[in-house]
Design an enzyme around this catalytic site. Structure first.
Site, short mmCIF file in Angstrom:
data_model
loop_
_atom_site.label_atom_id
_atom_site.label_comp_id
_atom_site.label_asym_id
_atom_site.label_seq_id
_atom_site.Cartn_x
_atom_site.Cartn_y
_atom_site.Cartn_z
N LEU A 39 0.91 -0.97 -0.05
CA LEU A 39 -0.10 -0.03 -0.06
C LEU A 39 0.85 1.38 0.10
O LEU A 39 1.90 1.27 0.50
CB LEU A 39 -0.85 -0.02 1.30
CG LEU A 39 -2.36 -0.86 1.09
CD1 LEU A 39 -2.90 -0.70 2.77
CD2 LEU A 39 -3.10 -0.42 0.00
N ASP A 40 0.31 2.22 -0.54
CA ASP A 40 1.23 3.58 -0.60
C ASP A 40 1.45 3.93 0.91
O ASP A 40 0.50 3.51 1.81
CB ASP A 40 0.43 4.59 -1.30
CG ASP A 40 0.30 4.22 -2.96
OD1 ASP A 40 1.30 3.60 -3.38
OD2 ASP A 40 -0.56 4.89 -3.81
N LEU A 41 2.43 4.89 0.90
CA LEU A 41 2.66 5.56 2.17
C LEU A 41 1.63 6.16 2.95
O LEU A 41 1.33 5.83 4.23
CB LEU A 41 3.67 6.30 2.02
CG LEU A 41 4.63 7.11 3.47
CD1 LEU A 41 5.26 5.90 4.17
CD2 LEU A 41 5.32 8.18 3.17
N ALA A 43 -1.57 5.49 2.21
CA ALA A 43 -2.79 4.84 2.29
C ALA A 43 -2.89 3.93 3.70
O ALA A 43 -1.88 3.69 4.41
CB ALA A 43 -2.85 3.84 1.07
N ARG A 177 -4.77 5.46 -7.75
CA ARG A 177 -4.16 6.92 -8.19
C ARG A 177 -4.42 7.19 -9.61
O ARG A 177 -4.92 8.22 -10.20
CB ARG A 177 -2.68 6.99 -7.82
CG ARG A 177 -2.49 7.43 -6.25
CD ARG A 177 -1.05 7.40 -5.86
NE ARG A 177 -0.26 6.16 -5.99
CZ ARG A 177 1.02 6.11 -6.34
NH1 ARG A 177 1.59 7.12 -6.72
NH2 ARG A 177 1.53 4.71 -6.60
#
Length: 292
Positions: A39-41, A43, A177
């Site tokens: 997961l993105d930072l 998120a 995104r």
């Protein structure tokens, strides 16, 4: 001897998936720990943590569909497509009706298309991650990938703050995104992701996810339960020695191409793939080896 299985974690904001997995490793003193998708930072949400022998089934759980809730800020664009990046474009806000949004959102239901991942992502091109090209200000060709958006639902439209809140169910490999950017393009505007929460990974739900501070061995889901939860075929096989030795086996009346083999105690021993007719051959073994 350590157990094998999975933890369903609830990743907090502002730590990487790698950092989260390391926290699990240190907290429970586990030798082998992996995961089923980053997961993105910025998120939050479901991260599947694989422990010991469960790391051997990562490919099967990684292929699962996902679900997210995402908040998109209109009329502003960042280079990373989320709040972590730098603002590179702004637009004077204009009126976008609820009907316009619903019309665009309706397009993204059972919709497959070629999606371009963000430049700030971990996809590798020529052995180098895309974000490394971005940080070095180097040109790189970004290739599209086919993804499927199964369902997109509008949860809220905050016209005052120019924010759209969506629920999205999608295939593995979808970048939310990028989806946000594509939706904004269809609305003839720009935007970026301000909030992203993964609510589902396969059949593992956010309601079952554990915060890292509360994590203990009691939260471990066995490999057997993990594959059953995700609707894989599990077959109890009588000759365990043949399975442990990786021999071909005969399974009658099995339509599935892929099966997990267990013993009578519900220990998953191996993954087998259909070879011909009712003969199956081992694809992944050693799932019940002891870890000390």
């Amino acid at each position: 001897m350590q157990k094998s299985g999975i933890f369903i974690l609830n990743k907090p904001k502002n730590i990487s998936t790698y950092q989260l997995i390391n926290q699990v490793k240190k907290k429970l003193n586990i030798k082998k720990v992996g995961h089923c998708g980053t997961l993105d930072l910025l998120a939050t949400g479901v991260v599947i943590c694989l422990v010991n022998n469960a790391t051997k089934i990562s490919d099967y759980l990684l292929n699962a569909n996902k679900a997210y809730q995402v908040k998109i800020k209109l009329f502003t664009l960042t280079d990373s497509y989320d709040g972590e990046g730098n603002i590179i474009q702004t637009q004077i806000p204009f009126d976008i009706s609820l009907d316009q949004i619903n019309k665009v959102i309706s397009k993204y239901n059972n919709y497959s298309y070629e999606q371009y991942p963000p430049i700030y992502s971990s996809i590798k091109v020529n052995g180098k991650k895309l974000y490394q090209y971005a940080l070095a200000n180097q040109d790189v060709e970004i290739k599209s990938r086919k993804v499927t958006i199964f369902k997109t639902k509008l949860l809220n439209y905050d016209q005052k703050n120019y924010e759209i809140f969506l629920d999205v169910k999608c295939s593995k490999g979808t970048y939310i995104r990028s989806l946000a950017i594509d939706i904004c393009k269809d609305l003839n505007t720009i935007g970026y992701v301000v909030e992203l929460n993964r609510t589902l990974s396969g059949n593992f739900d956010i309601n079952s996810a554990i915060d890292i501070k509360d994590l203990s061995w009691k939260h471990l889901t066995s490999i057997y339960d993990a594959v059953k939860i995700n609707d894989f075929k599990v077959v109890k096989y009588h000759n365990i020695l043949d399975v442990k030795q990786g021999k071909k086996i005969v399974l009658n009346n099995i339509k599935d191409q892929l099966v997990f083999i267990s013993d009578e105690q519900n220990n998953i021993l191996a993954v087998y793939q259909k070879y011909e007719n009712n003969i199956f051959k081992v694809k992944r073994g050693g799932l019940n080896n002891d870890i000390y």
